[in-house]
Motif scaffolding. Structure first.
Motif, PDB file in Angstrom:
ATOM      1  N   CYS A  31      52.551  55.127 -14.856  1.00  0.00           N
ATOM      2  CA  CYS A  31      53.494  55.071 -15.970  1.00  0.00           C
ATOM      3  C   CYS A  31      52.807  55.367 -17.297  1.00  0.00           C
ATOM      4  O   CYS A  31      53.386  56.024 -18.176  1.00  0.00           O
ATOM      5  CB  CYS A  31      54.180  53.706 -16.014  1.00  0.00           C
ATOM      6  SG  CYS A  31      55.360  53.431 -14.679  1.00  0.00           S
ATOM      7  N   ASP A  32      51.586  54.897 -17.456  1.00  0.00           N
ATOM      8  CA  ASP A  32      50.826  55.193 -18.680  1.00  0.00           C
ATOM      9  C   ASP A  32      50.618  56.697 -18.851  1.00  0.00           C
ATOM     10  O   ASP A  32      50.809  57.256 -19.941  1.00  0.00           O
ATOM     11  CB  ASP A  32      49.464  54.494 -18.636  1.00  0.00           C
ATOM     12  CG  ASP A  32      49.526  53.055 -19.124  1.00  0.00           C
ATOM     13  OD1 ASP A  32      50.537  52.686 -19.744  1.00  0.00           O
ATOM     14  OD2 ASP A  32      48.564  52.298 -18.884  1.00  0.00           O
ATOM     15  N   ILE A  33      50.221  57.362 -17.776  1.00  0.00           N
ATOM     16  CA  ILE A  33      50.002  58.808 -17.843  1.00  0.00           C
ATOM     17  C   ILE A  33      51.309  59.527 -18.147  1.00  0.00           C
ATOM     18  O   ILE A  33      51.354  60.457 -18.962  1.00  0.00           O
ATOM     19  CB  ILE A  33      49.403  59.329 -16.523  1.00  0.00           C
ATOM     20  CG1 ILE A  33      48.007  58.734 -16.289  1.00  0.00           C
ATOM     21  CG2 ILE A  33      49.314  60.857 -16.532  1.00  0.00           C
ATOM     22  CD1 ILE A  33      47.429  59.072 -14.928  1.00  0.00           C
ATOM     23  N   ALA A  34      52.389  59.091 -17.495  1.00  0.00           N
ATOM     24  CA  ALA A  34      53.689  59.724 -17.714  1.00  0.00           C
ATOM     25  C   ALA A  34      54.125  59.588 -19.168  1.00  0.00           C
ATOM     26  O   ALA A  34      54.619  60.553 -19.771  1.00  0.00           O
ATOM     27  CB  ALA A  34      54.732  59.113 -16.778  1.00  0.00           C
ATOM     28  N   HIS A  35      53.915  58.406 -19.751  1.00  0.00           N
ATOM     29  CA  HIS A  35      54.252  58.223 -21.165  1.00  0.00           C
ATOM     30  C   HIS A  35      53.412  59.138 -22.050  1.00  0.00           C
ATOM     31  O   HIS A  35      53.910  59.737 -23.010  1.00  0.00           O
ATOM     32  CB  HIS A  35      54.040  56.760 -21.573  1.00  0.00           C
ATOM     33  CG  HIS A  35      55.166  55.860 -21.202  1.00  0.00           C
ATOM     34  ND1 HIS A  35      55.016  54.509 -20.965  1.00  0.00           N
ATOM     35  CD2 HIS A  35      56.487  56.100 -21.018  1.00  0.00           C
ATOM     36  CE1 HIS A  35      56.170  53.979 -20.656  1.00  0.00           C
ATOM     37  NE2 HIS A  35      57.075  54.917 -20.677  1.00  0.00           N
ATOM     38  N   TYR A  36      52.135  59.234 -21.728  1.00  0.00           N
ATOM     39  CA  TYR A  36      51.231  60.088 -22.510  1.00  0.00           C
ATOM     40  C   TYR A  36      51.642  61.552 -22.422  1.00  0.00           C
ATOM     41  O   TYR A  36      51.456  62.313 -23.366  1.00  0.00           O
ATOM     42  CB  TYR A  36      49.798  59.907 -22.010  1.00  0.00           C
ATOM     43  CG  TYR A  36      48.774  60.658 -22.811  1.00  0.00           C
ATOM     44  CD1 TYR A  36      48.353  60.194 -24.057  1.00  0.00           C
ATOM     45  CD2 TYR A  36      48.209  61.846 -22.332  1.00  0.00           C
ATOM     46  CE1 TYR A  36      47.415  60.883 -24.805  1.00  0.00           C
ATOM     47  CE2 TYR A  36      47.274  62.547 -23.071  1.00  0.00           C
ATOM     48  CZ  TYR A  36      46.878  62.066 -24.304  1.00  0.00           C
ATOM     49  OH  TYR A  36      45.950  62.765 -25.038  1.00  0.00           O
ATOM     50  N   ARG A  37      52.209  61.925 -21.286  1.00  0.00           N
ATOM     51  CA  ARG A  37      52.669  63.305 -21.089  1.00  0.00           C
ATOM     52  C   ARG A  37      54.070  63.540 -21.648  1.00  0.00           C
ATOM     53  O   ARG A  37      54.627  64.614 -21.517  1.00  0.00           O
ATOM     54  CB  ARG A  37      52.635  63.666 -19.609  1.00  0.00           C
ATOM     55  CG  ARG A  37      51.220  63.816 -19.014  1.00  0.00           C
ATOM     56  CD  ARG A  37      50.508  65.006 -19.655  1.00  0.00           C
ATOM     57  NE  ARG A  37      49.306  65.380 -18.922  1.00  0.00           N
ATOM     58  CZ  ARG A  37      48.081  64.949 -19.186  1.00  0.00           C
ATOM     59  NH1 ARG A  37      47.909  64.075 -20.178  1.00  0.00           N
ATOM     60  NH2 ARG A  37      47.048  65.363 -18.476  1.00  0.00           N
ATOM     61  N   GLY A  38      54.655  62.510 -22.275  1.00  0.00           N
ATOM     62  CA  GLY A  38      55.928  62.691 -22.958  1.00  0.00           C
ATOM     63  C   GLY A  38      57.167  62.364 -22.159  1.00  0.00           C
ATOM     64  O   GLY A  38      58.283  62.669 -22.588  1.00  0.00           O
ATOM     65  N   VAL A  39      57.007  61.733 -20.984  1.00  0.00           N
ATOM     66  CA  VAL A  39      58.177  61.343 -20.203  1.00  0.00           C
ATOM     67  C   VAL A  39      58.884  60.181 -20.908  1.00  0.00           C
ATOM     68  O   VAL A  39      58.265  59.168 -21.225  1.00  0.00           O
ATOM     69  CB  VAL A  39      57.779  60.929 -18.776  1.00  0.00           C
ATOM     70  CG1 VAL A  39      59.002  60.468 -17.982  1.00  0.00           C
ATOM     71  CG2 VAL A  39      57.090  62.086 -18.064  1.00  0.00           C
ATOM     72  N   GLY A  40      60.169  60.331 -21.147  1.00  0.00           N
ATOM     73  CA  GLY A  40      60.893  59.326 -21.910  1.00  0.00           C
ATOM     74  C   GLY A  40      61.219  58.064 -21.138  1.00  0.00           C
ATOM     75  O   GLY A  40      61.392  56.996 -21.717  1.00  0.00           O
ATOM     76  N   ARG A  41      61.326  58.161 -19.822  1.00  0.00           N
ATOM     77  CA  ARG A  41      61.759  57.004 -19.036  1.00  0.00           C
ATOM     78  C   ARG A  41      60.879  56.842 -17.799  1.00  0.00           C
ATOM     79  O   ARG A  41      60.685  57.785 -17.029  1.00  0.00           O
ATOM     80  CB  ARG A  41      63.214  57.202 -18.608  1.00  0.00           C
ATOM     81  CG  ARG A  41      63.806  56.031 -17.835  1.00  0.00           C
ATOM     82  CD  ARG A  41      64.269  54.946 -18.770  1.00  0.00           C
ATOM     83  NE  ARG A  41      64.715  53.778 -18.024  1.00  0.00           N
ATOM     84  CZ  ARG A  41      65.925  53.627 -17.510  1.00  0.00           C
ATOM     85  NH1 ARG A  41      66.808  54.587 -17.640  1.00  0.00           N
ATOM     86  NH2 ARG A  41      66.259  52.517 -16.876  1.00  0.00           N
ATOM     87  N   THR A  42      60.352  55.644 -17.621  1.00  0.00           N
ATOM     88  CA  THR A  42      59.581  55.330 -16.426  1.00  0.00           C
ATOM     89  C   THR A  42      60.113  54.037 -15.825  1.00  0.00           C
ATOM     90  O   THR A  42      60.578  53.146 -16.536  1.00  0.00           O
ATOM     91  CB  THR A  42      58.080  55.162 -16.721  1.00  0.00           C
ATOM     92  OG1 THR A  42      57.910  54.119 -17.697  1.00  0.00           O
ATOM     93  CG2 THR A  42      57.473  56.453 -17.240  1.00  0.00           C
ATOM     94  N   ILE A  43      60.018  53.941 -14.512  1.00  0.00           N
ATOM     95  CA  ILE A  43      60.392  52.727 -13.791  1.00  0.00           C
ATOM     96  C   ILE A  43      59.224  52.357 -12.886  1.00  0.00           C
ATOM     97  O   ILE A  43      58.690  53.209 -12.178  1.00  0.00           O
ATOM     98  CB  ILE A  43      61.660  52.930 -12.954  1.00  0.00           C
ATOM     99  CG1 ILE A  43      62.851  53.265 -13.861  1.00  0.00           C
ATOM    100  CG2 ILE A  43      61.964  51.690 -12.114  1.00  0.00           C
ATOM    101  CD1 ILE A  43      64.116  53.587 -13.105  1.00  0.00           C
TER     102      ILE A  43
END
Length: 224
Positions: free
Chosen positions: A83-95
């Motif tokens: 989830c941290d990587i996804a946020h860093y890559r600009g993903v707006g929503r993680t679960i």
């Protein structure tokens, strides 16, 4: 929607299956080649072999265009990293799937507000069956909000008061009142609260302790 699912175990597989049935674009990332092959037999080409904890793997999976990343591996630390990587890559929503409920606060502090804990879900169902339980968690909502049910005891400090006379924590709202006979009603400011009423309330998780004390009273010492 384009949805990346990190983890091809039973949770990831069935999640992907349902999302594909709803005609979403889905890619499952599974590190074990044997398991990935099994999932591929069922889901076709919607599987990629790789370690979701590595940024290069997520990049190859097209994380930059993903609408949502669901980290559902069996390891909480891996799910946090994904989830941290996804946020860093600009993903707006993680679960994120959480196996140990004690890790929920850590995920929240890292900005991962949407978490799923099977342990907490089962516990919530058990608590609903306990007659002495006066605050019952019902649902985790987006942006750090929770839906809870609070049963007012005979000694509730708000029994006999109207809704507008009750000072709730900031960003808390009584959305429904169910009387002891099971009759629901939408509250207004003039609605009077009675012992035995069950209040369905939306509140921030960090405010639940204050909410419990205001509505149930400090002498009960019940945990949520």
């Amino acid at each position: 929607m384009y949805i990346l699912i990190a983890g091809g175990g039973k949770v990831g597989f069935h999640l992907a299956e349902e999302l594909l049935r709803e005609h979403h674009e889905v890619l499952v990332i599974e590190r074990e080649s044997a398991r990935a092959a099994q999932v591929r037999e069922e889901l076709g080409g919607n599987v990629m072999i790789g370690d979701s904890c590595e940024a290069t793997t997520l990049d190859a999976a097209g994380v930059s265009r993903a609408d949502l990343v669901a980290a559902v591996t069996g390891d909480d630390e891996d799910n946090l990293v994904i989830c941290d990587i996804a946020h860093y890559r600009g993903v707006g929503r993680t679960i994120a799937r959480i196996n140990n409920p004690k890790n929920e606060l850590l995920f929240s502090k890292r900005g991962i507000e949407t978490t799923i804990s099977a342990t907490q879900a089962v516990l919530a169902q058990i608590e609903q069956e306990l007659p002495t339980q006066q605050m019952i968690p019902l649902l985790q909502l987006h942006s750090g909000l929770e839906l809870v049910e609070i049963k007012l005891p005979e000694t509730s400090p708000v029994a006999g008061r109207s809704v507008r006379e009750v000072l709730l924590p900031a960003e808390s709202l009584i959305s429904l009142i169910v009387d002891p006979g099971g009759v629901p009603r939408m509250p207004s400011g003039d609605t009077r609260l009675s012992a035995g009423d069950a209040l369905v309330i939306v509140s921030r998780k960090e405010s639940l302790g204050i909410l419990k004390e205001q509505l149930i009273g400090s002498t009960h010492g019940l945990d949520t």
